[in-house]
Design a protein around this motif. Structure first.
Motif, PDB file in Angstrom:
ATOM      1  N   ALA A  85       8.252   8.549   5.290  1.00 32.76           N
ATOM      2  CA  ALA A  85       7.919   9.279   4.074  1.00 32.76           C
ATOM      3  C   ALA A  85       8.047   8.357   2.864  1.00 32.76           C
ATOM      4  CB  ALA A  85       8.834  10.485   3.919  1.00 32.76           C
ATOM      5  N   GLY A  86       7.074   8.462   1.965  1.00 29.43           N
ATOM      6  CA  GLY A  86       7.024   7.593   0.805  1.00 29.43           C
ATOM      7  C   GLY A  86       6.213   6.342   1.015  1.00 29.43           C
ATOM      8  N   GLY A  87       5.861   6.067   2.243  1.00 25.52           N
ATOM      9  CA  GLY A  87       5.105   4.875   2.565  1.00 25.52           C
ATOM     10  C   GLY A  87       3.610   5.050   2.383  1.00 25.52           C
ATOM     11  N   SER A  88       2.879   4.010   2.762  1.00 23.65           N
ATOM     12  CA  SER A  88       1.421   3.985   2.603  1.00 23.65           C
ATOM     13  C   SER A  88       0.746   3.613   3.908  1.00 23.65           C
ATOM     14  CB  SER A  88       1.013   2.980   1.528  1.00 23.65           C
ATOM     15  OG  SER A  88       1.538   3.326   0.268  1.00 23.65           O
ATOM     16  N   LEU A  89      -0.493   4.032   4.014  1.00 26.49           N
ATOM     17  CA  LEU A  89      -1.303   3.731   5.190  1.00 26.49           C
ATOM     18  C   LEU A  89      -2.761   3.807   4.767  1.00 26.49           C
ATOM     19  CD1 LEU A  89      -0.608   3.175   8.217  1.00 26.49           C
ATOM     20  CD2 LEU A  89      -1.127   5.592   8.643  1.00 26.49           C
ATOM     21  N   ARG A  90      -3.588   2.970   5.350  1.00 24.28           N
ATOM     22  CA  ARG A  90      -5.033   3.059   5.109  1.00 24.28           C
ATOM     23  C   ARG A  90      -5.741   3.276   6.432  1.00 24.28           C
ATOM     24  NH1 ARG A  90      -9.226  -1.468   2.719  1.00 24.28           N
ATOM     25  NH2 ARG A  90      -8.982  -2.286   4.839  1.00 24.28           N
ATOM     26  N   GLN A 114      -7.188   5.502   1.565  1.00 21.76           N
ATOM     27  CA  GLN A 114      -5.901   4.911   1.229  1.00 21.76           C
ATOM     28  C   GLN A 114      -4.922   6.040   0.934  1.00 21.76           C
ATOM     29  OE1 GLN A 114      -4.827   1.578   1.078  1.00 21.76           O
ATOM     30  NE2 GLN A 114      -2.814   2.514   0.775  1.00 21.76           N
ATOM     31  N   MET A 115      -3.821   6.072   1.657  1.00 20.40           N
ATOM     32  CA  MET A 115      -2.852   7.157   1.530  1.00 20.40           C
ATOM     33  C   MET A 115      -1.516   6.591   1.056  1.00 20.40           C
ATOM     34  SD  MET A 115      -3.804   9.275   5.001  1.00 20.40           S
ATOM     35  CE  MET A 115      -3.501   7.886   6.095  1.00 20.40           C
ATOM     36  N   ASN A 116      -1.095   6.998  -0.104  1.00 17.52           N
ATOM     37  CA  ASN A 116       0.167   6.555  -0.690  1.00 17.52           C
ATOM     38  C   ASN A 116       1.123   7.733  -0.819  1.00 17.52           C
ATOM     39  OD1 ASN A 116      -0.982   3.957  -1.029  1.00 17.52           O
ATOM     40  ND2 ASN A 116      -1.743   4.497  -3.072  1.00 17.52           N
ATOM     41  N   SER A 117       2.390   7.414  -1.007  1.00 21.83           N
ATOM     42  CA  SER A 117       3.422   8.454  -1.184  1.00 21.83           C
ATOM     43  C   SER A 117       3.316   9.513  -0.103  1.00 21.83           C
ATOM     44  CB  SER A 117       3.292   9.093  -2.572  1.00 21.83           C
ATOM     45  OG  SER A 117       3.400   8.135  -3.593  1.00 21.83           O
ATOM     46  N   LEU A 118       3.221   9.056   1.116  1.00 22.79           N
ATOM     47  CA  LEU A 118       3.009   9.977   2.229  1.00 22.79           C
ATOM     48  C   LEU A 118       4.202  10.901   2.428  1.00 22.79           C
ATOM     49  CD1 LEU A 118       1.186   7.527   4.598  1.00 22.79           C
ATOM     50  CD2 LEU A 118       0.330   9.787   3.967  1.00 22.79           C
ATOM     51  N   LYS A 119       3.885  12.113   2.855  1.00 27.12           N
ATOM     52  CA  LYS A 119       4.876  13.151   3.094  1.00 27.12           C
ATOM     53  C   LYS A 119       4.798  13.598   4.550  1.00 27.12           C
ATOM     54  CE  LYS A 119       4.012  14.952  -1.563  1.00 27.12           C
ATOM     55  NZ  LYS A 119       3.612  16.145  -2.348  1.00 27.12           N
TER      56      LYS A 119
END
Length: 122
Positions: free
Chosen positions: A13-18, A81-86
């Protein structure tokens, strides 16, 4: 057109992924491209869409400000692009293409990729 999604994985959680979606066949630049996601036991929901030539985008309220959709027509690829992932972002993510128009309705999309799993740990 055939669509191949990739780039999913496990992230805190809070990380990023593309995640990416590569197209083959068809005329990629002529399609509006969308991302949808489906969590276990739930409907497949709209996430984001980008118009032909990338001039217009739209996002679900739940991801607005955290996710960014983009496209590279030369590479026939659309990105999310996915940031601040929950943890609630955990789902299988699907890319889709539509021949006409621009919008959020799943039924209006003509072509679908196979999906890529995104898991967000708390």
């Amino acid at each position: 057109v055939q669509l191949q999604a990739s780039g999913g994985g496990l992230v805190q959680a809070g990380g990023s992924l593309r995640v990416s979606c590569a197209a083959s066949g068809g005329t990629f630049s002529s399609y509006a491209m969308g991302w949808f996601r489906q969590a276990p036991g739930k409907e497949r929901d709209f996430v984001a869409v980008i118009s032909r030539f990338g001039g217009t985008t739209d996002y679900a309220d739940s991801v607005k400000g955290r996710f960014t959709i983009s496209r590279d027509d030369a590479k026939k690829t659309v990105y999310l692009q996915m940031n601040s992932l929950k943890p609630e972002d955990t789902a299988v993510y699907y890319c889709a293409a539509r021949d006409k128009g621009f919008g959020r309705l799943r039924v209006d999309y003509d072509y679908w990729g196979q999906g890529t799993q995104v898991t967000v740990s708390s």
